[in-house]
Write a protein that holds these residues in place. Structure first.
Motif, PDB file in Angstrom:
ATOM      1  N   PHE A 186      18.959 -68.266  -4.507  1.00 21.91           N
ATOM      2  CA  PHE A 186      18.549 -66.905  -4.163  1.00 21.91           C
ATOM      3  C   PHE A 186      19.443 -65.855  -4.825  1.00 21.91           C
ATOM      4  N   PHE A 187      20.589 -66.283  -5.344  1.00 23.15           N
ATOM      5  CA  PHE A 187      21.586 -65.351  -5.868  1.00 23.15           C
ATOM      6  C   PHE A 187      21.974 -65.717  -7.287  1.00 23.15           C
ATOM      7  N   THR A 188      22.330 -64.692  -8.062  1.00 19.70           N
ATOM      8  CA  THR A 188      22.797 -64.933  -9.425  1.00 19.70           C
ATOM      9  C   THR A 188      24.198 -65.552  -9.375  1.00 19.70           C
ATOM     10  N   GLU A 189      24.617 -66.112 -10.475  1.00 21.35           N
ATOM     11  CA  GLU A 189      25.967 -66.681 -10.541  1.00 21.35           C
ATOM     12  C   GLU A 189      27.008 -65.591 -10.293  1.00 21.35           C
ATOM     13  N   LYS A 190      26.774 -64.395 -10.813  1.00 19.09           N
ATOM     14  CA  LYS A 190      27.701 -63.281 -10.606  1.00 19.09           C
ATOM     15  C   LYS A 190      27.772 -62.917  -9.122  1.00 19.09           C
TER      16      LYS A 190
END
Length: 160
Positions: A88-92
């Motif tokens: 659900f989330f970017t690596e950043k």
């Protein structure tokens, strides 16, 4: 505890009124910390720290702000379990959330080198410093809200 019970707690100091210089300084620090950071990331960090600190007042405020900024309900529900819902989330964002947890829970062993390095891989030095400052400020706001028994759903920002 019902809403009525929460509202009838013993009155505590109004930090903004009792310490206006400190309050204004913290507002300035908070504003400076946000500069250069993605607004969605700012809210995710503030939500996660507020969850970890058990601050209902700040959690309500920042989930409301995130919705107004266009954040999805799905992602908001996944913040609490972000490591298990990584897709659900970017690596950043995941690097920022990991750093948020390490700094918020700093008494449990500091900020591990790998967590810091992961964040440093995704943020340049000014961004990383801003992210750290943001984490510092939300932890301070959480402590103010918890110490002064702020009631979730009574956001007074528009009244100031």
């Amino acid at each position: 505890m019902t809403n009525t019970e929460a509202v009838t707690r013993t009155a505590r100091v109004d930090f903004a009124k009792a310490a206006p210089k400190a309050f204004k300084a913290l507002i300035g620090f908070d504003a400076a910390a946000r500069q250069g950071l993605d607004p969605s990331l700012v809210e995710l960090v503030q939500i996660r720290s507020s969850q970890l600190n058990g601050c209902a007042y700040c959690l309500h405020m920042h989930t409301t702000d995130a919705r107004k900024a266009g954040e999805s309900e799905e992602r908001l529900h996944m913040v609490a379990v972000w490591p298990e819902a990584a897709h659900f989330f970017t690596e950043k964002e995941r690097a920022a959330l990991a750093l948020t947890e390490a700094v918020t829970l700093v008494s449990r062993g500091g900020v591990p080198d790998d967590v810091y390095a992961r964040a440093a891989d995704h943020f340049d030095e000014p961004e990383l410093a801003g992210l750290l400052a943001l984490i510092f400020t939300i932890n301070t706001w959480n402590r103010i809200a918890l110490s002064t028994a702020k009631v979730a759903g009574t956001d007074e920002r528009s009244a100031r």
